[in-house]
Each structure stands twice: as C-alpha cells, then as structure tokens.
Design a protein around this motif. Sequence first.
Motif, mmCIF file in Angstrom:
data_model
loop_
_atom_site.group_PDB
_atom_site.id
_atom_site.type_symbol
_atom_site.label_atom_id
_atom_site.label_comp_id
_atom_site.label_asym_id
_atom_site.label_seq_id
_atom_site.Cartn_x
_atom_site.Cartn_y
_atom_site.Cartn_z
ATOM 1 N N THR A 130 0.631 -1.236 0.012
ATOM 2 C CA THR A 130 0.025 0.078 -0.034
ATOM 3 C C THR A 130 0.800 1.249 -0.110
ATOM 4 O OG1 THR A 130 -0.223 -0.177 2.583
ATOM 5 C CG2 THR A 130 -1.685 -1.065 1.279
ATOM 6 N N PRO A 131 0.359 2.476 -0.410
ATOM 7 C CA PRO A 131 1.155 3.537 -0.664
ATOM 8 C C PRO A 131 1.778 4.163 0.608
ATOM 9 C CG PRO A 131 -1.024 4.174 -1.124
ATOM 10 C CD PRO A 131 -1.001 2.642 -0.848
ATOM 11 N N LEU A 138 -10.017 -1.142 1.893
ATOM 12 C CA LEU A 138 -10.445 -0.985 0.393
ATOM 13 C C LEU A 138 -10.235 -2.361 -0.214
ATOM 14 C CD1 LEU A 138 -9.551 2.685 -0.335
ATOM 15 C CD2 LEU A 138 -11.713 1.788 0.091
ATOM 16 N N LEU A 139 -8.884 -2.891 0.166
ATOM 17 C CA LEU A 139 -8.887 -4.148 -0.532
ATOM 18 C C LEU A 139 -9.740 -5.400 -0.267
ATOM 19 C CD1 LEU A 139 -4.886 -4.113 -0.133
ATOM 20 C CD2 LEU A 139 -5.920 -3.938 -2.203
ATOM 21 N N MET A 140 -10.434 -5.335 0.828
ATOM 22 C CA MET A 140 -11.400 -6.028 1.212
ATOM 23 C C MET A 140 -12.575 -5.771 0.197
ATOM 24 S SD MET A 140 -10.342 -8.317 3.266
ATOM 25 C CE MET A 140 -8.517 -7.860 2.376
ATOM 26 N N PHE A 193 -6.503 1.622 3.419
ATOM 27 C CA PHE A 193 -6.349 0.835 2.375
ATOM 28 C C PHE A 193 -6.558 -0.801 2.526
ATOM 29 C CE2 PHE A 193 -3.690 4.788 1.788
ATOM 30 C CZ PHE A 193 -4.076 5.204 0.788
#
Lengths: 587, 587
Positions: free
Chosen positions: B165-166, B203-205, B200
């Motif tokens: 992740t960033p 959001l990946l979920m 993040f």
Amino acid sequence: MLRTHTCGELRPEHIGQTVTLCGWVQRTRDKGAILWIDLRDRYGLTQITLEEGVEAEAVRETARHLGREFVLSVTGKVAERYSKNDKMPTGGIEIRPDKVEILNPAKLPPFLIEDDTDGGDDLRMKYRYLDLRRTPVRNNLMLRHKMAQAVRRYLDGQEFIEVETPVLIKSTPEGARDFVVPSRMNPGEFYALPQSPQTFKQLLMVSGFDRYFQIVKCFRDEDLRADRQPEFTQIDCEMAFVTQEDILNTFEGLTRYLFKEIKGLDFPEVPRLTYADAMRRFGNDKPDTRFAMEFVELTAIVKGQGFPVFDNAGLVVGINAATCAHFTRKQLDELTDFVKRPQIGATGLIYARVEADGAVKSSVDKFYSQEELQRWKAAFHANAGDLLLIIAGEPNKARKAMSELRLEMGQRLGLRNKEDFSPLWVVDFPLLEYSEEEKRYFAMHHPFTSPKPEDLALLNSPDTIGQVRANAYDLVINGVEVGGGSIRIHDRAVQARMFSLLGFTDEEAKAQFGFLLDAFEYGAPPHGGIAFGFDRLCSLFGGADSIRDFIAFPKNNSGRDVMIDSPSPISGAQLKELSIKTAVLVK
Amino acid sequence: MLRTHTCGELRPEHIGQTVTLCGWVQRTRDKGAILWIDLRDRYGLTQITLEEGVEAEAVRETARHLGREFVLSVTGKVAERYSKNDKMPTGGIEIRPDKVEILNPAKLPPFLIEDDTDGGDDLRMKYRYLDLRRTPVRNNLMLRHKMAQAVRRYLDGQEFIEVETPVLIKSTPEGARDFVVPSRMNPGEFYALPQSPQTFKQLLMVSGFDRYFQIVKCFRDEDLRADRQPEFTQIDCEMAFVTQEDILNTFEGLTRYLFKEIKGLDFPEVPRLTYADAMRRFGNDKPDTRFAMEFVELTAIVKGQGFPVFDNAGLVVGINAATCAHFTRKQLDELTDFVKRPQIGATGLIYARVEADGAVKSSVDKFYSQEELQRWKAAFHANAGDLLLIIAGEPNKARKAMSELRLEMGQRLGLRNKEDFSPLWVVDFPLLEYSEEEKRYFAMHHPFTSPKPEDLALLNSPDTIGQVRANAYDLVINGVEVGGGSIRIHDRAVQARMFSLLGFTDEEAKAQFGFLLDAFEYGAPPHGGIAFGFDRLCSLFGGADSIRDFIAFPKNNSGRDVMIDSPSPISGAQLKELSIKTAVLVK
C-alpha cells in the motif's frame, strides 16, 4: 467463516453437499421461470440457479431484485448442471439455494467490472477499489505477490538476510530530487525519504552481514512520465567478498528461478555485452535482443561519392529490415516522419531495396552506382526482398535515432512478442559522464561505483577521465533495464577522490557522507550489489507496458492519488507544530 | 567469490584441503614462536596459526602487524588443531596459511567488538555499523529475518496475498500526529506517511482480495519513549467474510507457527479473557499471565471497621505474594515507596503476613481483629508464609497501582522468565473511551471498529454509550500487547454514525474519509483484521526488553539518527522548490 467454500472450488464431487458461498453478483439473468446469478469472489465464479416451483418463492423474490456487485451469502445444495460450461472451473455444478442473504447492497458501479471495462483511466483511478475487482488487475497483483515470495525464497536459500533500512533518512545533493519530511522535534530540520538504501546496504557489508536483501519502497521527486511513480519498489541486494562475476552469476540465478517459477520457462546462459558493443551494435545501452537487426556501419563505404548528407556525417549507420522491400512509398514516408520527430531527431532517412533479381534500388541512386550499392548490400548481408534503412549524422544522434527506428521496425514486424523473453547483461559502463550543461562529470551509476582497477590510471588526466570504465552492470530484458548495480568502492581514499571528481569539496563530502567515509576506515570488505525495479519486473512478467497496473494504489502523472485526494492542505496547527510555513506562489 | 569457505564451516573432514577465507581479525595472540589470528565473519570464527620455521617469515611478518578488525584474505591448508576447542564449531581445525592479504586495514574501533562491549549507548548508535558486527546484535537481526520469512510462509500458505500500500498518503486528524511530506508538484499541499495502512486494507477487502497481508513500515510523530520509534514495522492483515472467531483462530495459528518454527515451542490453545475480566483480575488490559497472583477484591470484607483508608475507598484490592512472609521491613518499605511513585500513584500499601501458625499479622492490626484477618486470609486462599499486599483507593487508580505492584512482585520472585511465553487473547474491548480533557469520546481502537451488534442499541443514549463493546481484540504475550485488531464497520450508515460520535461534521468526515464511505456503497463485504507490532514481536522472541536492538538503524529519543546525522537542514533552493519556508522559533 461466513462461507463453507469459495466461489472457485466446487466440483461435481461436491454434488449433494449443502454449502454456503459469499461473494459479489457478477450478473443475473432472469428468464421468468428460471433465474441465474453468477456469484464472484477472488477464487472464481459459481452459478446459482433458482427455478420456479423448486426454489422457494421468497428466495426467488430476493434474487429478482439483486443488482450488479451486491454482496451475498448464498446457502444451498450443490447440484449437477444441465448444460455444463467447460470454460468455467466450476462449470460442472450449480447451487440450488435455500437462502439468499444480501450482506450489503451496491450502487451501480461507475464502470463495468468485467475483464474489458468501459471505464476510462481517470474513473478507474478514482474508483481504484472497484478497478481492483476486475480479474486482470487482480491477477497482476497476485503475480506481484507470487514474484515477491519467489524472490525471497531464492535469496533466503542463498543465505541473504532481509534487513529493513530506515525510511526517514538524510537529504543528499547527488541523484534525483528528494522528498523531505519536516522534523517537529528538530525545528528547521528535515528527514528525506530514500531514493535507495544505497549507503545503508554498504554499511551492512561493513557490519559483516555478508549478504543482504530487501524488497523496499524508494522515492524520487521527479517529474512523472507514464511509467514512473513517485514511490516505487526495489529488490535491493548487496554481497561482500565478491567480484562482478559472482554477482552476475548469483542474480542470473535469481532471474532464471523467477522465469521458471512464475512463467515455467527455462533459459540458457544470459549473454553479456559491453556497453561499448551495445552502443555500436544497437545504439542503446538497453537493447531489445528479442530480434537481431543489428547496426551496420557504412561510413567508410559511402563517403566520397558526392552525397553531402553522407559526406558531412560523423556516422552513417543502417539496419537491414529483412523481407521489407515491399514497403510502399507511404510506409517509407511514415518511417521518415518517424525518425524526423523532434524526440528522435534524425534529419532524414535513406533507404534501399534489394529487388528480386538482386539489384539494389535506393533513394540516392543518383549519387551511387549499382556497383557501389552492391557493396552496401554485401555490408548488410542483404538478400533479395530486403529493405535497408540508413541514417547519417553526428554519431551519438544517429545511433539514438537508428535505435528508435530499429525498435519501431521490430514492432511492425511482430518481433517483439510479449511472451518472448530475452535477458542480457550489459557490462563495463563508463564510470562518469560529462554534462555539457553543468560543465562537470556526473557518476553514470552513482558515486559509490568502483572504477575498474585497470582503468584507475586514466583518472589522472582530464583527457582520459571519460574513458574510465566502471565495474557496473545492468540486467536488460526485452529492451527494459530491469536491474543495475556495481562493485562498490571500499577504500576511503578512492571514495574521497570520487567525491572530489564529482565536484564535492572535502567539507561537503564529509557533511553528506562522512559516516560512510568513516566506516571505510574501520574495516570495509570488498563488496558490490544490484537493485531490480520490482514494479517494472512485474509488468514485464505480466506482459504489460505500464507499471501502473502492477501497483495497487498508483498515483497519476501529477503525483496525485485521486482516490483519496492526496496531497492535500494540512491545518495551520500542523504547520506551526512543524515550524514551517507554506509559501504558495500565485500560479 | 574471494573465498572458498566461510569462517564457520570448516571441520576435521576438510583437513588437507587448501582454502581461502575472508573476514575480520577478532584478535591476535603473539607468543613469539607461534602466532594466532581468530578470523571472524557472519558465519563464525576460524583460527589461523603461524609457526616459526613452518609458515613463511614474510607471511608471519604481515600477521605480526595486524590490528583488530583488519579485513583479511587468508589462503592455506586446513590442519588438525593440537588443542581442540569444543566450544567453537570450527574448534577441531586451524588454517596454516601460505598467504595473508590485508584487504583493508582498520582503525582501532571506538568500542570492543565483542559479545559484551564496553561501548555506551551513544557511541554504539553513532557507530552503529560497528555495533552491528557484534554477534548478539547481528543475531537479533537474523532472528528478525527468520521471523519475517516464517510469517510470510504461513500467511502465503493460508491464501493471504501481500499487497504493498502507498507510503505517500493523506493526513487525517484522528489518531497520532502524522509525518508530512510537502508536494513540489502541488504547492501548499502535503502527503502524510501512514500510521497504518488501515483504510487501504479495508479497500482491498472491498476490492475482493479476500485475504491481505503486508509487513510494512508505519510512522507516528509522537514524543518518543525508550521503546518507541518514529518508524516501526507492522504485520498488517485483513480478511473478508469472517467473524471475530475466524480471525482469532487464524492468527492463533500464526502465533503457534512462529513459536514452533523459531523457538521450537508447542502451545496449547491460547486462552481468552474479556477486557472487563482482565481489568478485574489483573488491573490491566495486557496482563502478564506467566504467573497468577490474581487480584482479590476485599472491599466488602474490610469496610466498616473504622479504618478510614478502607472505609473511604472505592476499591480495596490485594494480591497474595505467596511465600513472601519473610520480607523484611526494608523490603516492605521499598514496595510502599514503589506504589507511592507519582507514575504509579497509590497513597500507600497495606500488608499482612500469614505466620507459621496460621495467624495473620497486618500493618492495620489495630482496626482488625484476628477473626477479621482470618477472613482476609480465606479470601486470598493464603497459607502460612504468604504475604498479602493491599491497595485502596479510586477503583481505576487502585487497579493500576496494584497491577504495577503485581508485575514488580512477579519480577522479584523470578516469575517473569524471558524464556517462558504466555500468550492470551483479550477480547470485548469498549468501543469508545471518554476523554475528560477534551470532553468527548475517542475510539479506543480506531474509528473503523465495529460495535458488537448486540450492543448497538446502547449507542442511542449518552448514558450507555460508554458501555458499548467492540468486536476488538488484542494478542498479549507476557504482558506485552503484541497485536490488536477488530471486526470493521462495513456499512456506510454505521460508519457515518461513528464519525459523528467522534465529533466529525458530515463535511469533515466526507473530506477525510469520503473515499471509504463511498466504497462502502459499492458492495463492501463483512471484514476484519489485525496488526502485529513486528519490532516488539521480535524483541519478545529475542528475550529483550527494548525494540531498538531489533532494528538495524534505530533513531534515538529525539528522533535523530546520530550515525548519519539526520534530520538536518536542507538548502534554500530545496525549500523554494517545495514552496515552504522554515519558521524556526528561538528556543
């Protein structure tokens, strides 16, 4: 778990079992008497079938009002599918549900969540979390995961130790622009984010770690191009008590392991090419060697026949575009326009066709006799049906333009298949390159790269300094620089000399890199290393041109994350705490 | 390679072979006729022996002038060692060298490079690259490497995907202070470094990644304590379609795997304790359960006998320090002083001894009859020879003080052995905690934590809001919070409600977390996760108290890296490019 199985795992042997699946509605089809739902998760798709008079009407009613991307829990019996779908791994079965529960409804997505989407780049970036639902994008990131694990497995097996180096480090003047971080506890002072862990990995060698690696985020505040990101990931490696040969062998091993593990490909030994040969034969220090089409230097052959373009040129260089004699005038005009683009910079393109009878027909026939042209043909080893493409000019410019033309021809002739891989070591890079703009030498690789011992004497004269070669090497695959490294300086005096050549005063060198110079006095071993661009390596393995789709949450060309809307202003209180002020100019 | 073997690998079976070793001079001993060098690398130590009349005089001459930490290449024959050293893995052999080459000399190190060094903290930090040469420090980092690889192996085997992740994200007001990064391309705007990849991973979920992990650097700009670092590493994990039970089981599996792989230890099931019970029984939400010494509440028993300290207390709580009746007056005074320290905050300590005949002798005998005291003894299940320690006061304060005293007694009684491990899940944390200072509720875990569905109604009244429990859990080992996580909110309305409870206006919530609220509308699955403090986990496994020696290049308590001298001022040109000014106040 809220499910008993994933959407990718049920097979005919499960028929008769009661299962619960969770996932997203990929699509529904309502034929009145029968209603189908394709339920999707990371693992696959499973068909849910609801039939009038079989499944309960209440369940059918729920199913009738589902939208795309609703999140469901579906419980039912696994049944044999009437019309099997061989393209789907779960195509032999379907679920006949007793229960369909909506875990979360979904608004209509702003673009299609399908392999081919109708979403443009901007929309896909803004809703990246939806774009990541698309199978090709998710597969890219799964490939990345697999590659990272494989890299670690290989290096761990070779006694490399993964060591985390700091992210909050110190700004240094050499290299690209740093991102900086104001320190609250040390007002007026800043950390910098690392452009690479270069000095830290060298210190680890001084510490006796012997073999180090890290898959690590690095940062460069550069103006962005399509394939650059402000934060990117490196496979960073360093070894002690090695020669260049040892490093090439170790990381050729890694490359081979990755191709085998990830792509199932075996490779013969990776060829090596000196920088000088790469420039001469391909006009490029990262040649795409999936195809030959090597440069032919014609300067000696073509001069003195009264054609001013050739007579005035420092270099006349050509390639044989085999079997392309049939190219039309229009195609040749396109190629001429291509090489005359400002970013390519040739003044023109000369061509010659080898006709069926072996005669050569050129665009400069009035200057060259057929006998002369036959000498061209011989130089190119050309045969009937071949097309010779020639550029003349200042040598570096002519080579650069011809390199671009070669790549263009390779593309047009289908010689650059993304599933072919041609790795190559480019070695013996120059140590320094001269900047006409700044009137000084810059390190071609970085200031820590060791000159070749046999070239050390050349450092003593300004006339020969540019000829000094470095123990530096790049791994190039398909015209992409995938990795690069060098044997490092481990001698304080040589390192101090290098800083001085790069225009550092003693004080500057000490202020910026004093810790490294000091470390070299306490017993530094000979060492060297390499770093791979991991984003680029993943995109290459994934057969893509852009790194962006191999990064979960990339930034756009202005360095913005448009999904989270960052960067953004911060509060006055934050600024005050950090002892900084913004000084935004009116744009 | 510059060597044929490492300094740790030669054994009697190599006798007679000619080998080359590289390494550092650990020490030399010169007995005139015989001269020994211990050569060290990461893998071990090997003895080099040079004998008068056997090894060439030129080689002996070189060896005679070596200093500690010189870097050598030594070539010679492996020979049997006269006096074998069974403590050294290479103790059966020695090298009789033909050649001793100095690859790099070394200045005398500023401290001893030995297991026990004479270097103080400051010196060791400044010359960290030398400190890292010491075997115990290097072993810490090798342990860390092994743990990281084991974590990845386990999670990869459980279908978790590692996604990066960033690092350049957005500053948010909730939580600790952010480190920020001025954006050159977006003047007046800033990135922030992540305190965790929380949003993040959620959001990946939403993207359907199903199972995510990352071993990732996180950043908090907090005032530093001995065991905190501005940058630290998390094992960050998230799963979709799970309940709390699934997460506890999965990560109990990881914990078990690590203990087995790294320490060779098997564990029974990890016990679970609610937050309420942990506070009641140990006065602490991260109890050290290597020993019992549980709290005994005496309030009901001791009140009403005219002893004002007890009569006025909200809580009277004690522990049974078994077998400690022999404690001297001096020891008891020490304990009293201990609990009265400002950071512990008790007003005093009451004690009672159970004597050999079963009689109880207390420091408050004048208020309590022997009969009363026998009731105390029964409450403590105390036996002859036991010491009862009692604190009275406001319940939270009394519990906190007693918790510290319990740990102190555990320490004094040798019940906190670093090689014993007692893992524990603490569950059912409160969702919110009230800040008297700011007169508002804060999220105890973070704003994305889901309330327990059965407690949702309690959110409706200000009187009961503090009683709402969260689906949140911590993994505690030996009194250290090693990991923590929660089931997340996946419903937009609940999330918006939570932001509102935490004092966000709708506009603020949208500006800061709009992307997450939006994402919840496009089909968010139920999900939850956990994050482990990796530095802390490593120090625990390594049997150390401080995380600093498990970080290759740590910062000091002022957030400085004294080795590279960072943070540091940057140039005016850099500031100008970034559109910021420093506003350093005179201190």
